[in-house]
Design an enzyme around this catalytic site. Structure first.
Site, PDB file in Angstrom:
ATOM      1  CB  CYS A   1       7.965  -0.484  -4.975  1.00  0.00           C
ATOM      2  SG  CYS A   1       8.209  -2.250  -4.694  1.00  0.00           S
TER       3      CYS A   1
ATOM      4  CB  CYS B   1      11.901  -0.387   2.049  1.00  0.00           C
ATOM      5  SG  CYS B   1      11.566  -1.873   1.068  1.00  0.00           S
TER       6      CYS B   1
ATOM      7  CG  HIS C   1       1.772  -3.796  -7.280  1.00  0.00           C
ATOM      8  ND1 HIS C   1       0.587  -3.744  -6.598  1.00  0.00           N
ATOM      9  CD2 HIS C   1       2.745  -3.679  -6.338  1.00  0.00           C
ATOM     10  CE1 HIS C   1       0.834  -3.593  -5.301  1.00  0.00           C
ATOM     11  NE2 HIS C   1       2.121  -3.568  -5.118  1.00  0.00           N
TER      12      HIS C   1
ATOM     13  CB  CYS D   1       2.012   3.394   1.486  1.00  0.00           C
ATOM     14  SG  CYS D   1       0.562   2.444   1.101  1.00  0.00           S
TER      15      CYS D   1
ATOM     16  CB  CYS E   1      -0.682  -1.623   9.050  1.00  0.00           C
ATOM     17  SG  CYS E   1       0.509  -1.574   7.700  1.00  0.00           S
TER      18      CYS E   1
ATOM     19  CD  GLU F   1       3.388   6.147   8.327  1.00  0.00           C
ATOM     20  OE1 GLU F   1       4.407   6.647   7.806  1.00  0.00           O
ATOM     21  OE2 GLU F   1       2.272   6.219   7.811  1.00  0.00           O
TER      22      GLU F   1
ATOM     23  N   GLY G   1       9.163  -1.516   4.750  1.00  0.00           N
ATOM     24  CA  GLY G   1      10.094  -2.637   4.795  1.00  0.00           C
ATOM     25  C   GLY G   1       9.624  -3.841   4.020  1.00  0.00           C
TER      26      GLY G   1
ATOM     27  CB  CYS H   1       6.628   2.268  -2.190  1.00  0.00           C
ATOM     28  SG  CYS H   1       6.657   1.968  -0.413  1.00  0.00           S
TER      29      CYS H   1
HETATM   30  N1  SAH Z   1       7.450  -4.838   1.111  1.00  0.00           N
HETATM   31  C1  SAH Z   1       6.201  -5.492   1.239  1.00  0.00           C
HETATM   32  C2  SAH Z   1       5.268  -4.903   2.268  1.00  0.00           C
HETATM   33  C3  SAH Z   1       5.133  -3.411   2.372  1.00  0.00           C
HETATM   34  S1  SAH Z   1       4.101  -2.528   1.298  1.00  0.00           S
HETATM   35  C4  SAH Z   1       5.519  -5.593  -0.106  1.00  0.00           C
HETATM   36  O1  SAH Z   1       6.036  -5.080  -1.076  1.00  0.00           O
HETATM   37  O2  SAH Z   1       4.469  -6.233  -0.205  1.00  0.00           O
HETATM   38  C5  SAH Z   1       2.437  -3.089   1.457  1.00  0.00           C
HETATM   39  C6  SAH Z   1       1.653  -2.931   0.169  1.00  0.00           C
HETATM   40  O3  SAH Z   1       1.389  -1.556  -0.136  1.00  0.00           O
HETATM   41  C7  SAH Z   1       2.391  -3.496  -1.024  1.00  0.00           C
HETATM   42  O4  SAH Z   1       1.491  -4.171  -1.856  1.00  0.00           O
HETATM   43  C8  SAH Z   1       2.899  -2.238  -1.702  1.00  0.00           C
HETATM   44  O5  SAH Z   1       3.209  -2.469  -3.037  1.00  0.00           O
HETATM   45  C9  SAH Z   1       1.737  -1.305  -1.477  1.00  0.00           C
HETATM   46  N2  SAH Z   1       2.058   0.126  -1.609  1.00  0.00           N
HETATM   47  C10 SAH Z   1       3.166   0.794  -1.256  1.00  0.00           C
HETATM   48  N3  SAH Z   1       3.065   2.099  -1.551  1.00  0.00           N
HETATM   49  C11 SAH Z   1       1.857   2.271  -2.105  1.00  0.00           C
HETATM   50  C12 SAH Z   1       1.160   3.396  -2.607  1.00  0.00           C
HETATM   51  N4  SAH Z   1       1.705   4.610  -2.618  1.00  0.00           N
HETATM   52  N5  SAH Z   1      -0.076   3.189  -3.083  1.00  0.00           N
HETATM   53  C13 SAH Z   1      -0.642   1.955  -3.080  1.00  0.00           C
HETATM   54  N6  SAH Z   1      -0.055   0.866  -2.624  1.00  0.00           N
HETATM   55  C14 SAH Z   1       1.199   1.012  -2.140  1.00  0.00           C
END
Ligand code: SAH
Length: 353
Positions: A124, A120, A224, A341, A113, A100, A167, A127
């Protein structure tokens, strides 16, 4: 020499630097200006096949086809937001995987983006991209082509790139760094390194190594939480690296590159969004070189995390500001076209797309 190969074992020419292509063509008995022409077809004219490279001889095109793959993504789906013009793309890779990417229009230009991996493994909790684990790393060509396809499809120049899709970039380190050099190469799309942002969940050795690359890209840290305890409930990677060490690595990144950081903070109701936490965050970042980007969490159906309400977000922001922290609230883009995301891909894979 580069040993990146596509699925059928042919060499991945789109992942090569001009020097490497020059060497390859020399081995095929071609002059060096041919390498420049080929590089231009791939990275400026954004050609999708060797056949279309009309300034190269038929014989050379035949040799290229025989020995190399020209990685090109297939557009599986495009969704356009009626609210803000954002477009989301699902692209197919040659082995059938789907990734995506997102195209966003801002005052300062068009931003893409990109994903850096299929899936991944960072886990988290909020995510969508990590729910099924890691499938595989993306090659530089597959990262580049997300941008090349989008620029071709929209007909508009991409000026900014954020590696913030699916990722963890530091978990696919070499390919990501090579991608950054290629996308900012003068002989390619020549996107300024200052307009490139790499977001990491905070892998300390990766950040320290990244600081040494001589790049001028912006590093975003997914923070976070204002302390290890809360951070561990959201991000398993926090069990591996203490915040103190993560921020130490960020400071090192600033010292080495002079680039101020972005600290991303996704606000989750009742988890990390109260004023005490805002105060702790302000203290934590008081001496850091960077600003905070607040992101209202995008709820995913597999988890019961809820977005903080508007007032909580505003109060959180105000408290940071009062304490001298630079802070912005991330505008939510393309909410009407399949969440954010990694959620579009996820719903597509589950057959709801
Ligand atoms: N792996 C990397 C980059 C990908 S995620 C990282 O962790 O930074 C990009 C950003 O989106 C990160 O800050 C991640 O924590 C955030 N993110 C992922 N899923 C999310 C969600 N459902 N709501 C808000 N932020 C989210």
């Amino acid at each position: 020499m580069l040993d990146l190969k596509n699925c059928d074992g042919r060499k991945d020419i789109k992942s090569m630097t001009l020097d490497e292509i020059t060497e390859e063509l020399e081995a095929l008995g071609e002059k060096s200006f041919r390498a420049k022409q080929l590089y231009d077809w791939i990275h400026v004219k954004l050609a999708v096949s060797f056949d279309g490279m009309s300034s190269l001889s038929k014989e050379l095109r035949r040799k290229l086809k025989e020995n190399y793959s020209l990685t090109s993504l297939k557009t599986v789906e495009e969704r356009r937001s009626r609210v803000d013009g954002t477009r989301k793309y699902l692209f197919g890779l040659e082995d059938g995987h789907i990734i995506e990417s997102v195209w966003m229009q801002y005052q300062h230009g068009n931003s893409v983006c990109i994903s850096s991996q299929v899936g991944c493994r960072m886990g988290c909790r909020f995510c969508a991209s990590t729910l099924d684990g890691l499938e595989r790393n993306l090659r530089p060509s597959e990262m580049l082509d997300q941008i090349y396809r989008i620029q071709s499809l929209t007909g508009e120049r991409v000026s900014h790139v954020v590696v913030m899709g699916a990722g963890e970039p530091m978990d696919n380190y070499e390919n990501v760094v090579r991608f950054l050099r290629l996308i900012s190469s003068e002989k390619g799309l020549n996107i300024s390194q200052r307009n490139l942002t790499v977001s990491t969940c905070g892998i300390v050795p990766g950040i320290r190594r990244f600081a040494e690359e001589g790049l001028q890209v912006t590093l975003a840290l997914s923070l976070h939480a204002p302390n290890d305890e809360v951070r561990r409930t959201l991000m398993p990677v926090a069990n591996r690296y203490k915040l103190e060490d993560v921020l130490g690595a960020c400071r090192y990144y600033f010292e080495k590159t002079g680039r101020r950081l972005t600290f991303e903070y996704s606000l989750v109701r009742g988890v990390n969004d109260n004023l005490e936490e805002a105060g702790a965050l302000a203290r934590l970042l008081r001496d850091e070189k960077g600003h905070v980007n607040l992101i209202p969490v995008n709820p995913i159906k597999e988890r019961d995390y809820v977005q903080s309400d508007r007032k909580a977000i505003a109060d959180f922001k105000n408290l940071l500001e009062k304490n001298g922290i630079n802070v912005t609230i991330r505008r939510e883009m393309g909410r009407d076209i399949g969440g954010a995301c990694g959620q579009l891909r996820k719903s597509y894979m589950e057959g709801e797309g």
